[in-house]
Structure formats: structure tokens, C-alpha cells
Design a protein around this motif. Structure first.
Motif, PDB file in Angstrom:
ATOM      1  N   ARG A 153       8.408  61.904  72.401  1.00  0.00           N
ATOM      2  CA  ARG A 153       7.657  62.118  71.169  1.00  0.00           C
ATOM      3  C   ARG A 153       8.492  61.534  70.035  1.00  0.00           C
ATOM      4  O   ARG A 153       9.633  61.940  69.819  1.00  0.00           O
ATOM      5  CB  ARG A 153       7.440  63.618  70.954  1.00  0.00           C
ATOM      6  CG  ARG A 153       6.481  63.969  69.841  1.00  0.00           C
ATOM      7  CD  ARG A 153       6.150  65.447  69.899  1.00  0.00           C
ATOM      8  NE  ARG A 153       7.320  66.275  69.663  1.00  0.00           N
ATOM      9  CZ  ARG A 153       7.552  66.937  68.517  1.00  0.00           C
ATOM     10  NH1 ARG A 153       6.698  66.849  67.526  1.00  0.00           N
ATOM     11  NH2 ARG A 153       8.619  67.683  68.384  1.00  0.00           N
ATOM     12  N   VAL A 154       7.957  60.560  69.309  1.00  0.00           N
ATOM     13  CA  VAL A 154       8.722  59.823  68.311  1.00  0.00           C
ATOM     14  C   VAL A 154       8.408  60.340  66.910  1.00  0.00           C
ATOM     15  O   VAL A 154       7.239  60.467  66.528  1.00  0.00           O
ATOM     16  CB  VAL A 154       8.429  58.314  68.381  1.00  0.00           C
ATOM     17  CG1 VAL A 154       9.198  57.562  67.297  1.00  0.00           C
ATOM     18  CG2 VAL A 154       8.808  57.774  69.754  1.00  0.00           C
ATOM     19  N   VAL A 155       9.455  60.642  66.149  1.00  0.00           N
ATOM     20  CA  VAL A 155       9.333  61.086  64.766  1.00  0.00           C
ATOM     21  C   VAL A 155      10.221  60.199  63.905  1.00  0.00           C
ATOM     22  O   VAL A 155      11.413  60.054  64.180  1.00  0.00           O
ATOM     23  CB  VAL A 155       9.757  62.565  64.606  1.00  0.00           C
ATOM     24  CG1 VAL A 155       9.686  62.981  63.135  1.00  0.00           C
ATOM     25  CG2 VAL A 155       8.886  63.469  65.464  1.00  0.00           C
ATOM     26  N   MET A 156       9.653  59.577  62.881  1.00  0.00           N
ATOM     27  CA  MET A 156      10.437  58.758  61.963  1.00  0.00           C
ATOM     28  C   MET A 156      11.109  59.657  60.923  1.00  0.00           C
ATOM     29  O   MET A 156      10.502  60.631  60.444  1.00  0.00           O
ATOM     30  CB  MET A 156       9.548  57.733  61.260  1.00  0.00           C
ATOM     31  CG  MET A 156       8.684  56.902  62.201  1.00  0.00           C
ATOM     32  SD  MET A 156       9.640  56.020  63.454  1.00  0.00           S
ATOM     33  CE  MET A 156      10.506  54.837  62.444  1.00  0.00           C
ATOM     34  N   VAL A 157      12.352  59.340  60.574  1.00  0.00           N
ATOM     35  CA  VAL A 157      13.100  60.115  59.585  1.00  0.00           C
ATOM     36  C   VAL A 157      13.694  59.140  58.570  1.00  0.00           C
ATOM     37  O   VAL A 157      14.263  58.111  58.943  1.00  0.00           O
ATOM     38  CB  VAL A 157      14.237  60.928  60.241  1.00  0.00           C
ATOM     39  CG1 VAL A 157      14.964  61.763  59.190  1.00  0.00           C
ATOM     40  CG2 VAL A 157      13.702  61.806  61.353  1.00  0.00           C
ATOM     41  N   SER A 158      13.572  59.480  57.288  1.00  0.00           N
ATOM     42  CA  SER A 158      14.141  58.620  56.256  1.00  0.00           C
ATOM     43  C   SER A 158      14.659  59.475  55.103  1.00  0.00           C
ATOM     44  O   SER A 158      14.134  60.555  54.819  1.00  0.00           O
ATOM     45  CB  SER A 158      13.100  57.632  55.726  1.00  0.00           C
ATOM     46  OG  SER A 158      13.669  56.790  54.733  1.00  0.00           O
ATOM     47  N   THR A 180      12.045  64.858  72.038  1.00  0.00           N
ATOM     48  CA  THR A 180      11.692  64.259  70.754  1.00  0.00           C
ATOM     49  C   THR A 180      12.736  63.222  70.361  1.00  0.00           C
ATOM     50  O   THR A 180      13.929  63.487  70.419  1.00  0.00           O
ATOM     51  CB  THR A 180      11.602  65.336  69.657  1.00  0.00           C
ATOM     52  OG1 THR A 180      10.593  66.288  70.014  1.00  0.00           O
ATOM     53  CG2 THR A 180      11.232  64.710  68.312  1.00  0.00           C
ATOM     54  N   LEU A 181      12.276  62.054  69.984  1.00  0.00           N
ATOM     55  CA  LEU A 181      13.158  60.985  69.529  1.00  0.00           C
ATOM     56  C   LEU A 181      13.008  60.876  68.009  1.00  0.00           C
ATOM     57  O   LEU A 181      11.947  60.508  67.510  1.00  0.00           O
ATOM     58  CB  LEU A 181      12.796  59.658  70.181  1.00  0.00           C
ATOM     59  CG  LEU A 181      13.756  58.474  69.958  1.00  0.00           C
ATOM     60  CD1 LEU A 181      13.598  57.453  71.076  1.00  0.00           C
ATOM     61  CD2 LEU A 181      13.534  57.787  68.611  1.00  0.00           C
ATOM     62  N   TYR A 182      14.063  61.241  67.282  1.00  0.00           N
ATOM     63  CA  TYR A 182      14.087  61.094  65.835  1.00  0.00           C
ATOM     64  C   TYR A 182      14.675  59.716  65.511  1.00  0.00           C
ATOM     65  O   TYR A 182      15.835  59.443  65.806  1.00  0.00           O
ATOM     66  CB  TYR A 182      14.923  62.187  65.187  1.00  0.00           C
ATOM     67  CG  TYR A 182      14.315  63.569  65.291  1.00  0.00           C
ATOM     68  CD1 TYR A 182      13.388  64.014  64.350  1.00  0.00           C
ATOM     69  CD2 TYR A 182      14.666  64.423  66.337  1.00  0.00           C
ATOM     70  CE1 TYR A 182      12.822  65.283  64.447  1.00  0.00           C
ATOM     71  CE2 TYR A 182      14.098  65.695  66.442  1.00  0.00           C
ATOM     72  CZ  TYR A 182      13.186  66.115  65.490  1.00  0.00           C
ATOM     73  OH  TYR A 182      12.626  67.371  65.596  1.00  0.00           O
ATOM     74  N   ALA A 183      13.858  58.857  64.910  1.00  0.00           N
ATOM     75  CA  ALA A 183      14.283  57.501  64.573  1.00  0.00           C
ATOM     76  C   ALA A 183      14.616  57.433  63.088  1.00  0.00           C
ATOM     77  O   ALA A 183      13.720  57.527  62.241  1.00  0.00           O
ATOM     78  CB  ALA A 183      13.186  56.507  64.912  1.00  0.00           C
ATOM     79  N   LEU A 184      15.900  57.313  62.763  1.00  0.00           N
ATOM     80  CA  LEU A 184      16.342  57.279  61.373  1.00  0.00           C
ATOM     81  C   LEU A 184      16.300  55.844  60.867  1.00  0.00           C
ATOM     82  O   LEU A 184      16.973  54.959  61.420  1.00  0.00           O
ATOM     83  CB  LEU A 184      17.751  57.842  61.239  1.00  0.00           C
ATOM     84  CG  LEU A 184      17.881  59.377  61.200  1.00  0.00           C
ATOM     85  CD1 LEU A 184      17.472  59.998  62.531  1.00  0.00           C
ATOM     86  CD2 LEU A 184      19.290  59.794  60.839  1.00  0.00           C
ATOM     87  N   ILE A 185      15.496  55.618  59.817  1.00  0.00           N
ATOM     88  CA  ILE A 185      15.308  54.257  59.311  1.00  0.00           C
ATOM     89  C   ILE A 185      15.342  54.253  57.780  1.00  0.00           C
ATOM     90  O   ILE A 185      15.273  55.292  57.142  1.00  0.00           O
ATOM     91  CB  ILE A 185      13.981  53.651  59.808  1.00  0.00           C
ATOM     92  CG1 ILE A 185      12.776  54.530  59.396  1.00  0.00           C
ATOM     93  CG2 ILE A 185      14.004  53.502  61.324  1.00  0.00           C
ATOM     94  CD1 ILE A 185      12.013  54.039  58.231  1.00  0.00           C
ATOM     95  N   SER A 186      15.440  53.046  57.220  1.00  0.00           N
ATOM     96  CA  SER A 186      15.362  52.852  55.777  1.00  0.00           C
ATOM     97  C   SER A 186      14.480  51.644  55.513  1.00  0.00           C
ATOM     98  O   SER A 186      14.614  50.617  56.199  1.00  0.00           O
ATOM     99  CB  SER A 186      16.749  52.622  55.179  1.00  0.00           C
ATOM    100  OG  SER A 186      16.637  52.192  53.833  1.00  0.00           O
ATOM    101  N   PRO A 187      13.570  51.706  54.529  1.00  0.00           N
ATOM    102  CA  PRO A 187      12.702  50.556  54.240  1.00  0.00           C
ATOM    103  C   PRO A 187      13.475  49.311  53.816  1.00  0.00           C
ATOM    104  O   PRO A 187      12.987  48.200  53.975  1.00  0.00           O
ATOM    105  CB  PRO A 187      11.819  51.065  53.090  1.00  0.00           C
ATOM    106  CG  PRO A 187      11.882  52.540  53.166  1.00  0.00           C
ATOM    107  CD  PRO A 187      13.246  52.864  53.684  1.00  0.00           C
ATOM    108  N   SER A 188      14.668  49.481  53.276  1.00  0.00           N
ATOM    109  CA  SER A 188      15.463  48.342  52.810  1.00  0.00           C
ATOM    110  C   SER A 188      16.355  47.743  53.890  1.00  0.00           C
ATOM    111  O   SER A 188      17.084  46.785  53.639  1.00  0.00           O
ATOM    112  CB  SER A 188      16.325  48.765  51.620  1.00  0.00           C
ATOM    113  OG  SER A 188      17.239  49.783  51.998  1.00  0.00           O
ATOM    114  N   CYS A 189      16.296  48.299  55.080  1.00  0.00           N
ATOM    115  CA  CYS A 189      17.153  47.851  56.192  1.00  0.00           C
ATOM    116  C   CYS A 189      16.377  46.888  57.089  1.00  0.00           C
ATOM    117  O   CYS A 189      15.395  47.279  57.729  1.00  0.00           O
ATOM    118  CB  CYS A 189      17.637  49.074  56.965  1.00  0.00           C
ATOM    119  SG  CYS A 189      18.344  48.711  58.589  1.00  0.00           S
ATOM    120  N   GLY A 190      16.820  45.618  57.126  1.00  0.00           N
ATOM    121  CA  GLY A 190      16.123  44.627  57.930  1.00  0.00           C
ATOM    122  C   GLY A 190      16.134  44.942  59.414  1.00  0.00           C
ATOM    123  O   GLY A 190      15.140  44.745  60.115  1.00  0.00           O
TER     124      GLY A 190
END
Length: 307
Positions: free
Chosen positions: A222-227, A195-205
Motif C-alpha cells: 500500500r503506497v502513501v506519498m509523504v512530503s 505500507t510503503l511511505y514514499a518521501l518526495i519533494s516537488p523540487s527534487c528531479g
């Protein structure tokens, strides 16, 4: 003065062809960079990337014969003006986005005053070509074009900071540690991939620029977005960029719990949540490097299922 201006077209042809070739090698990566500028809706990023490729190729071809040179220079000027406006917009919004000038490069090349100056010089060369009567090729043109190219290279290297090496992951995310996250989505039946946890933020270009790369990683994990942001704006953000189908976990404490400084960041785990690899992923190349490290821990996971 006319000779100086008329000699700009070989340099423009060379730059356009090199830029087009770089983008054509990874159209998806270039589209992700276009998306990261946050100027167009996410669904238009790929068509815009293809349009830029076509325009660069067309401008380069039109610049060759004297009869169509002004048309080619006009198209090139429009392209460079659009690039210039987009870069200035990124700087004004304080976003960190790869310029994408020569495609999805192996090294990070963020928009900066240097890239703006380079685009400005290219725009000037295109305007110079439009302003003078087209002339046949001469050795003088070739020599002056070489000087223009040297000036472009000098601008590219002016005060260029070396890209820092990738920092090691926090101690709590070294291979063998446990990734602390609020929810662990249940894997699909028969999907035994990591599992690939992708840590992102909507304000991050940069996060936005990486969304498509994270989505493409589904071929390997398996990709899971985390915020840590509120769920609704995150879902709207993902939907606007065409990745609403990815699982999403909202965890306000994920950064503090795992000692992660800032996004975009990726953590790859096995089915039990044991870390296989982790690190910052500000470019598609760094994400690929991270995924390749999982092979070093293949004994902890079952062989990947077909995508």
C-alpha cells in the motif's frame, strides 16, 4: 577525410540498437526517467518514451542500406540533438536525473558533462554520415567504427565516480523501530499488505523520476506519498505526473523526526507502523531491493493481498 566520415554509420547502428534494447527491457522505467527531466507534461512521458524507442529502431534500420543511410543519419542526428538539449537543460536547472541513455540501468548514471560529451560525439558522427556520399560496407569502415566506439566508451568512463553503496537507514528507522509520521491513512478493508511511505519533494528531479516507480509498487504494498512541502503544490505536482490517486500525507517534520537526510526515501511498515525496511530510493532498482527485504520480516505482516 571522406572515408573517416563514411565509417561512422556502423558505430551509430551499434549504439542505437544497444540503446533501444536497454530501453525496451523496461519501458516503464525509461518513461519515469523521461518524466524526471521535467520538460514534458507527465501524461506525455510514456508516449515520448515509446516514440524514442521507435525512432532509434527506425534510424538503425535506415542506416544499413546505402540508399536510405542519409535518412537514418538525419533521424539519428535529430535524436542526439534532442538528447543533448535535454541534458544541458537538466544541468542548467541543477537537477539530478538518470540520463536514461541506455534505458533504466541497474546503476545510477546521472546526467553530467560526461553524458553531454557522449551525446555530442554521437551527434557529430550522425552529421558526418549525412555529409558524405553513402558507400558500401568495407573492413576499413568496421575498423574505424571500432575506434569511434572505443572513444565513446572512454568518454563514458572518464572520471566516472563509482556509485556509492546504499547507506544504512538511520538508527531510528532500523527494522523494528517506529516510523514517525503525522498521519497514518486507514488501510482499505481486507488489504493486509505492508505500507510503503514514499518521501518526495516537488523540487527534487530524482523524486519526480521515481513517481511512476512508486506508483507501480502498489502491486506489492500500500503506497502513501509523504512530503514536507505545502499541500497544494504537492498535489498539483502529483496530478501533473499522473499519480494523483495515491494517498498523500503532509508532514513538515517528517525528515527531522526520523533523521532522514533527503528524498527520495522510502519506509516500509506493517499495519502498526513498525519499520520493516527503509532506505534511499534514487533508482527503481533500489526500490525493488527495499521491497524484497520485507520478505525477511514476513512474520510481522500478513501475506500480501492481490494487487
Amino acid at each position: 577525410m571522406t572515408v573517416v566520415a563514411a565509417a561512422a554509420y556502423p558505430a551509430l547502428i551499434g549504439v542505437l540498437l544497444v540503446a533501444m534494447a536497454g530501453k525496451a527491457r523496461n519501458v516503464r522505467g525509461f518513461a519515469a526517467i523521461v518524466d524526471g527531466y521535467r520538460i514534458l507534461p507527465g501524461r506525455l512521458a510514456t508516449p515520448a518514451a515509446i516514440a524514442v524507442l521507435a525512432a532509434e529502431a527506425t534510424a538503425a534500420v535506415l542506416l544499413i542500406p546505402p540508399g536510405t543511410r542519409r535518412w537514418g543519419a538525419t533521424l539519428a542526428a535529430a535524436l542526439f540533438a534532442a538528447f543533448l538539449v535535454a541534458m544541458v537543460s537538466v544541468l542548467r536547472r541543477d537537477l539530478r536525473v538518470d540520463c536514461g541513455c541506455f534505458g533504466s540501468a541497474k546503476r545510477s548514471n546521472p546526467v553530467s558533462r560526461r553524458t553531454v560529451a557522449r551525446a555530442g560525439l554521437l551527434l557529430l558522427l550522425a552529421v558526418m554520415t549525412v555529409a558524405v556520399p553513402p558507400a558500401g560496407f568495407s573492413v576499413t569502415h568496421l575498423g574505424l567504427s571500432g575506434l569511434y566506439l572505443c572513444l565513446l566508451v572512454a568518454i563514458s568512463r572518464f572520471r566516472r565516480r563509482p556509485v556509492p553503496p546504499e547507506s544504512p537507514p538511520p538508527a531510528g528507522l532500523r527494522p523494528g523501530a517506529r516510523f514517525r509520521v503525522a498521519t497514518t491513512p486507514a488501510p482499505l478493508t481486507g488489504d493486509t499488505r505492508p505500507t510503503l511511505y514514499a518521501l518526495i519533494s516537488p523540487s527534487c528531479g530524482t523524486c519526480t523520476a521515481m513517481l511512476r516507480a512508486f506508483a507501480a509498487a502498489r502491486a506489492k504494498a500500500r503506497v502513501v506519498m509523504v512530503s514536507a512541502a505545502e499541500e497544494r503544490p504537492v498535489r498539483e505536482h502529483l496530478a501533473a505526473h499522473g499519480v494523483a490517486d495515491l494517498p498523500l500525507v503532509i508532514d513538515p517534520d517528517v525528515y527531522e523526526a526520523n533523521d532522514i537526510a533527503w528524498p527520495p526515501f522510502a519506509v516500509i511498515t506493517d499495519a502498526e507502523g513498525t519499520v520493516l525496511a527503509a532506505g534511499g530510493t534514487d533508482t527503481p532498482q533500489r526500490l525493488d531491493t527495499l521491497l524484497s527485504r520485507v520478505t525477511s520480516y514476513r512474520g510481522r505482516v500478513s501475506p500480501g493481498a492481490p494487487a
